[in-house]
Structure formats: C-alpha cells, structure tokens
Design a protein around this motif. Sequence first.
Motif, mmCIF file in Angstrom:
data_model
loop_
_atom_site.group_PDB
_atom_site.id
_atom_site.type_symbol
_atom_site.label_atom_id
_atom_site.label_comp_id
_atom_site.label_asym_id
_atom_site.label_seq_id
_atom_site.Cartn_x
_atom_site.Cartn_y
_atom_site.Cartn_z
ATOM 1 N N ARG A 37 0.888 -1.158 0.000
ATOM 2 C CA ARG A 37 0.000 0.000 0.000
ATOM 3 C C ARG A 37 0.925 1.206 0.000
ATOM 4 N NH1 ARG A 37 -4.152 2.660 4.179
ATOM 5 N NH2 ARG A 37 -2.344 2.520 5.539
ATOM 6 N N GLU A 40 -1.298 6.289 2.729
ATOM 7 C CA GLU A 40 -2.525 6.201 3.502
ATOM 8 C C GLU A 40 -3.781 6.034 2.632
ATOM 9 O OE1 GLU A 40 -2.389 5.824 6.726
ATOM 10 O OE2 GLU A 40 -4.562 5.546 6.646
ATOM 11 N N LYS A 41 -3.770 6.636 1.463
ATOM 12 C CA LYS A 41 -4.965 6.584 0.625
ATOM 13 C C LYS A 41 -4.899 5.509 -0.447
ATOM 14 C CE LYS A 41 -6.289 11.178 1.815
ATOM 15 N NZ LYS A 41 -6.475 12.573 1.511
ATOM 16 N N GLY A 42 -3.812 4.746 -0.437
ATOM 17 C CA GLY A 42 -3.599 3.747 -1.481
ATOM 18 C C GLY A 42 -4.423 2.484 -1.311
ATOM 19 N N GLU A 43 -4.511 1.731 -2.414
ATOM 20 C CA GLU A 43 -5.142 0.409 -2.387
ATOM 21 C C GLU A 43 -4.140 -0.603 -1.848
ATOM 22 O OE1 GLU A 43 -7.397 -0.889 -6.186
ATOM 23 O OE2 GLU A 43 -5.965 0.604 -6.870
ATOM 24 N N ARG A 44 -4.650 -1.768 -1.456
ATOM 25 C CA ARG A 44 -3.782 -2.904 -1.163
ATOM 26 C C ARG A 44 -3.683 -3.699 -2.459
ATOM 27 N NH1 ARG A 44 -3.480 -4.528 4.468
ATOM 28 N NH2 ARG A 44 -3.176 -6.671 3.776
ATOM 29 N N LEU A 68 -3.658 2.457 -11.564
ATOM 30 C CA LEU A 68 -3.481 3.574 -10.661
ATOM 31 C C LEU A 68 -2.384 3.301 -9.631
ATOM 32 C CD1 LEU A 68 -4.710 6.271 -9.599
ATOM 33 C CD2 LEU A 68 -6.230 4.874 -8.214
ATOM 34 N N SER A 69 -2.480 2.154 -8.952
ATOM 35 C CA SER A 69 -1.587 1.902 -7.827
ATOM 36 C C SER A 69 -0.174 1.542 -8.256
ATOM 37 C CB SER A 69 -2.156 0.808 -6.941
ATOM 38 O OG SER A 69 -3.372 1.266 -6.388
ATOM 39 N N ARG A 72 1.425 4.725 -9.116
ATOM 40 C CA ARG A 72 1.863 5.517 -7.966
ATOM 41 C C ARG A 72 3.108 4.907 -7.326
ATOM 42 N NH1 ARG A 72 -2.665 6.837 -3.986
ATOM 43 N NH2 ARG A 72 -1.043 8.239 -3.317
ATOM 44 N N MET A 216 -7.759 -8.666 -5.260
ATOM 45 C CA MET A 216 -7.587 -9.055 -3.869
ATOM 46 C C MET A 216 -7.698 -7.816 -3.002
ATOM 47 S SD MET A 216 -4.355 -11.502 -3.149
ATOM 48 C CE MET A 216 -4.527 -13.037 -4.047
ATOM 49 N N VAL A 217 -8.143 -7.966 -1.770
ATOM 50 C CA VAL A 217 -8.083 -6.821 -0.865
ATOM 51 C C VAL A 217 -7.109 -7.121 0.278
ATOM 52 C CG1 VAL A 217 -9.328 -5.099 0.496
ATOM 53 C CG2 VAL A 217 -10.446 -6.155 -1.464
ATOM 54 N N ASP A 218 -7.499 -8.051 1.162
ATOM 55 C CA ASP A 218 -6.603 -8.254 2.312
ATOM 56 C C ASP A 218 -5.487 -9.248 2.025
ATOM 57 O OD1 ASP A 218 -8.846 -10.241 2.515
ATOM 58 O OD2 ASP A 218 -7.554 -10.976 4.106
#
Lengths: 279, 462
Positions: A37, A40-44, A68-69, A72, A216-218
């Motif tokens: 990540r 603070e505002k980023g995706e996982r 996007l991620s 960045r 995926m998220v977590d």
Amino acid sequence: MYKIMRKKMLNEQVVLMEVYAPHIAKKALAGQFIIFRVDEKGERIPLTIADYDREKGTVTIIFQTIGLSTGRLAKLDEGDSILDFVGPLGVPTHFDENVKKVAVVGGGVGCAIAYPQAKALFNMGCEVDVIAGFRNKDIVILEDEMKKVSTNLYVTTDDGSYGTKGFVTNVLKDLIDKGNNYDAVVAIGPVPMMKFVCEVTKPYGIKTIVSLNPIMVDGTGMCGGCRVTVGGVTKYACVDGPDFDGHEVDFDELMRRNNTYKNHEKNHICRLTGGVRNG
Amino acid sequence: MADMRLTKIPVTEQDPKVRARNFEEVCLGYTADEAVAEAKRCLNCKNKPCVSGCPVSVRIPEFIEKVSMGEFEEAYRIITSTNSLPAISGRVCPQERQCESKCVRGIKGEPVAIGRLERFCADYVMKNGGVSAEKPDNNGHKVAIVGSGPAGLTCAGDLAKLGYDVTIYEAFHTAGGVLMYGIPEFRLPKAIVQSEIENLKAMGVKVMTNMVIGKVMSVDELLDEGYEAIFIGSGAGLPRFMGIEGEGLVGVYSANEYLTRINLMKAYLEDYDTPVKKSNKVAVVGGGNVAMDAARSAMRLGADKVYIVYRRSLDELPARKEEVHHAMEEGIEFLILNNPEKILGDDEGNVRAVECVKMELGEPDASGRRSPVEIKGSEYELEVDTVIMAIGTSPNPLIKRTTTGLETNNRGCLVVNEAMKTTKDGVYAGGDAVTGAATVILAMGAGKTAAKSIDEYIKSNN
C-alpha cells in the motif's frame, strides 16, 4: 515503512524494486506474493515475489505500471519508502521430485515471475525450456537472466521484431510435437495467455501450473475477493493459491471478474490527473 | 428514589432520510443532562441481575449510580476496571439480549438504557481529554497476542493492567480487526476505535502491524522468541457462499469484501484509491448485523433500492434490534421468507437478477427456530445489479496450517477448554477463531477469560 533500496527500469513500463523487509525476506519462497500500500490513501495490491535476499533482508518485486496503484508505486525512487508491505503470502510453488523436464512459459511482465520459477527448477537439476513472449522487441526483459537458468531459451514477439514471430503457444506446441516430453508446464502471464497455454497442453495431458492474479483486498483469507473456480469448486487465491492446476481453472470467469473496476479506474485516474494519464 | 417513568430517555439520532446518504454516526448519544436523567431510572438492585447478563461483568449499577450523581469520570473508571473498550461495547453490544434483558425495569416498561449510558461515559471522558492511563509496573513476563480485534484488544488490555509486557501482532495495516474493517463508520466511528487502541498503547501495549502470523512467523517461533503465552484472536476467516449458480458473476460480493473496501480502505471517500461498485439495486443475503451493515452501506453509496433477502421471518432475524429498526427507517426493504436459488447474469457476466423462492415456516429445527420450507412454484426474479452474501464465515486457515499441536473442530474452529486454553501448551484462543462468526462482546468476554487464564498459567510456571 519499507525502504526502496534499489530501483531499475527494465523497460519503459516495467520496474524492478528491491525493498527492505527483513521479516519477509527471511521466509519468502518462490511462488509467494506480497501486498503493498503506497500511502494512507492507497489500495492494497498484490505482487508476486520476484526474488529475495535473506542476508540483505530485501525482497524484489517487478511490476508493470498498468493501473493507478502500480503507477503511484513506480513514481517512488530509491531511498523512498512504501507505507505497507506485507507477506510472504500464499502457498509456495511445489514441484514434485519426479519432475525432470519442464517448460516454463512467461508472457510480458509475467516473465518476472516465470524467471524465479525457472531458476528454482534449474537449480533442482531439471531440464528447463523457457519460452518468453513479448509484444515487441522494446519490451523484452530479463533475457540474460532467463538464459542463465534455462537449457533452452525461446523468445517470441507478436510482431516479429525480435526472436520468433508469433505467440508462446505456437513455440510450445512445436516443442511438444517435436518430441519434448515435458513432465510439467509452468505458465505465468496475462490470463488469456495462461488459458491458451492450458488449451495447448491439455490434449497431451501435461500437468500445467498457472499463477493467478485475481482482484484481492486483504490477501490473508478474509475478504473472499480473490475467489476463483477451480475444478468447479470455489478456491481463494490468497490462501489456497496463487498456483493452481491450469486445466481446472475457469479462466473466463477470472477474466470477467478482473475487469470489475476497469471503468471505475479510468474515471478515477482522470479525476486525479485532470484527464492526463501519468501513471 | 428512582425516577419511575416507564420509557428510556430518548436519544438523538440523525434524521433517517439524511443519514441514509451519509456515513456519519447515526446515534448522537446522550447529553450530560439526559444521561443523569436516565441513570436515575436505575433501581440499584441488590442482586444486580444486569451484571449477570454482561460477558465482561461490567459493574453496572455502581457506574450508573455515579452517572446519576454527575460523577462521569468515576463512572468511567468503574466501567474500565472490567471493560477495556467501553466506547465500542456501548455502541455495538446487543444489550437487549444481555444486560438490558435482565433489568428489573424491563418487566414493566423499558429497561434502563445501560448501553447508552456506558457509551456516554466513554465519550465524555474521551471528549474531556481522557483520564490518565495508569501504567502498571512491568512484571517482566512477555505475552503475544495474534490479532487486534475485540478479543485480542480485550486480552491485551487486561494483561497490561496486570503488568504484562504485551505485543499484539496484526495482519492488516491498521489495528482493530472487525472494528475497523467490518463495522461501518456510521455505527462505530473509526476515530473512536483508534482512541481506544491509543488507551491500550498508553498502558504499554505494543502493536505490530503488517505481521501475518502463520506466514511471516509461526506460533512456535513466537514461543521461541520468549513469549511465555500466546493468545490467538485471529477472527473470522473466509466468507461463506451459498454454492448456488452465478456466484462468480461480476457484482457478487461477500459482505467481508464489500465492507472492507468501504470501512478499512475508505472506498466511499473520493480521494481514496480503492474502488467499490456504485450499485442501483442491491440484494443482501442474510439477516445478521453484517447483513444490516452491508445493506445500509449500499444505501449510503447511493443505491435506489436495497433489499435484505432472508429465508426466515422477522422474529428470527439474528441482527441487533436497533440495527433492524434503523435499517427499516432508512428505507431498506426486507424480503423475509425469501431464499435465493440462483444469480442470473447478462451477456457480459454482470449480475442482472436473483431468482428467489418464497418460504413458509415449518416445524422448529435443531436451533429451536421454526425452519423455513419452500413454497413450490413461487419462484420469481428480483432485478438487481449487485448481490452481497452475508451468510457467515469460517475461521482463517493460516494459523492452523502452520502450527503443530493445535486442534480444530470439523468447522475449522480452534478447540479450547472453558479457560480458553487450546490443545497446545501456553497457547490460548478466543473470539470468532473459536466460535465462528459471533458478536464483538462475546469475543471481548473470551479475551477477558483468556487473560485471566494466561495470568494463572504464567504465575504457576514461575
């Protein structure tokens, strides 16, 4: 915070970063992934581990700036830090001891992950044919590295600007038809490539391992976003994978689900950059 | 003499029409005057039936008496002597089934609003700069806690109070577990959770984020590092799906994923990168608190229609009464006695409808609830573009897979005795990792029991 010790552009869009994460470096194995990540505002976002150095305490990731991620992340330089970096996640790739001759197929940035697999197999004493496919000459990566860990290296480009013209699947089929008896095929790359590799190997009954990259998220077995259908059963890439038997995977469903946020991301990037894509 | 009015002092809430489109807290809590007035309804019974209904044994009549006298800080101290997370439990406990269900005032009229009073005390102290945390003398013994959800935080708090050197290992980038990723901002503001965690840190508890135990380190390695005992509160794991056709379509979420995107990753805020689908018509399958949270979140993201699809009747809804009431006020439609049979997609693989069948109640089943039976031929298509499955979870497999000597039952839940000890020496567990999906307060109760057991275990070894 996880410091970027080294950054190298492998081509215009593909970046290599060596990140200081001693806990992860100590445990990492081929086939596993990390989640980063940026801030603070980023995706996982999950990325497969390309390499690790247990002594230096670093983990190497190689990624293409497609969204996007990753865009960045690519903006960070040597000496900068990534806010979160967690792993090693997923089940390490497991090769049967009876595997003696393998074809490792990589597509584009997927070669970054195919390379450590080839290396692991080569170091186990296997005969390893690496087939690496790219769109054109300008984006060929890791050629020297792959050469060192393969018995034969075949590079293909879609437009014929380098190596053999055509797709990795043509080369693979040729090699099989010429009598190469592969005990297994490893395919890592864009989902359509993995799907077509599996279609080539299936009639020959060659076990084919694919490394999946669902949304995926977590990444720790909680959210269920990375579910894939394998052999008609719901599996979770984060804790059951990311490697699966390619002949059992529902690739069409995976492709559809991976596109869930495509439009959202386009709009999001436009809002963030005033319409100019600078990722 | 107690104030004998029959009903609770009403609490101010955001207007349903307004709040259904924002993520700010629904219930605004009592003012000091309201809290004092409500506290005066307490009879201060000698046998304290309310306390027996509390999984963490809050000394309820004692703290309420202090509230009635306007001594809010003292009330807070009484609460926190047994409950490390009062701002949280005051908001999310199903009080109607616990303390308030035992209140004598509830026999004729409404029980004392114990939950609202607990919350008031915690908020009052927080707003007024907090009470100085008493950092007890370190007793030199190290304990590791795996997971920083309600079970882990409670266990950590209780052990820290006893002087233990406590380190929490959290898999995510932020501590709090389900309090951060699961329960939405409008029900439990995240700043409140973080403030409770800061209170624990002030007592000396250390929190290590981004540490997935079972991957980066095993439980055995933690023991080798010199931790004398370990508490596993790794929480709910993989979401369950129904196993019906169409669950792989685009637009089908688990409630865990949907809520994590919104709560932990803040997808509802424009300047955060994580996306979540902006839906028009949403079906949430299930009837628990998680289902209510998902449905109300979907409404706040701008959906036109949000349905709760639940196969039993309203009486059997397992959610907190207040959540159901709030959801109804906000315009969520309850399709009770309805069961999804399959999810239908369009040509591009996006959800377009759920095929449901209507149910009727038959004989009571093993759970004592009347079991729903299908009404043949009642199938119909419910037009939606998003389906959220909120039908429970099974425990996370990572720790079990990498720890020797840790037994699980046939549902994958860690096996513990009444002292919360697992089948492995020095290793304790509690919360959803043991029970499967349950409530915050039950997890807190388990963390509390485990802390007591760990204290006894370490003392007996020294």
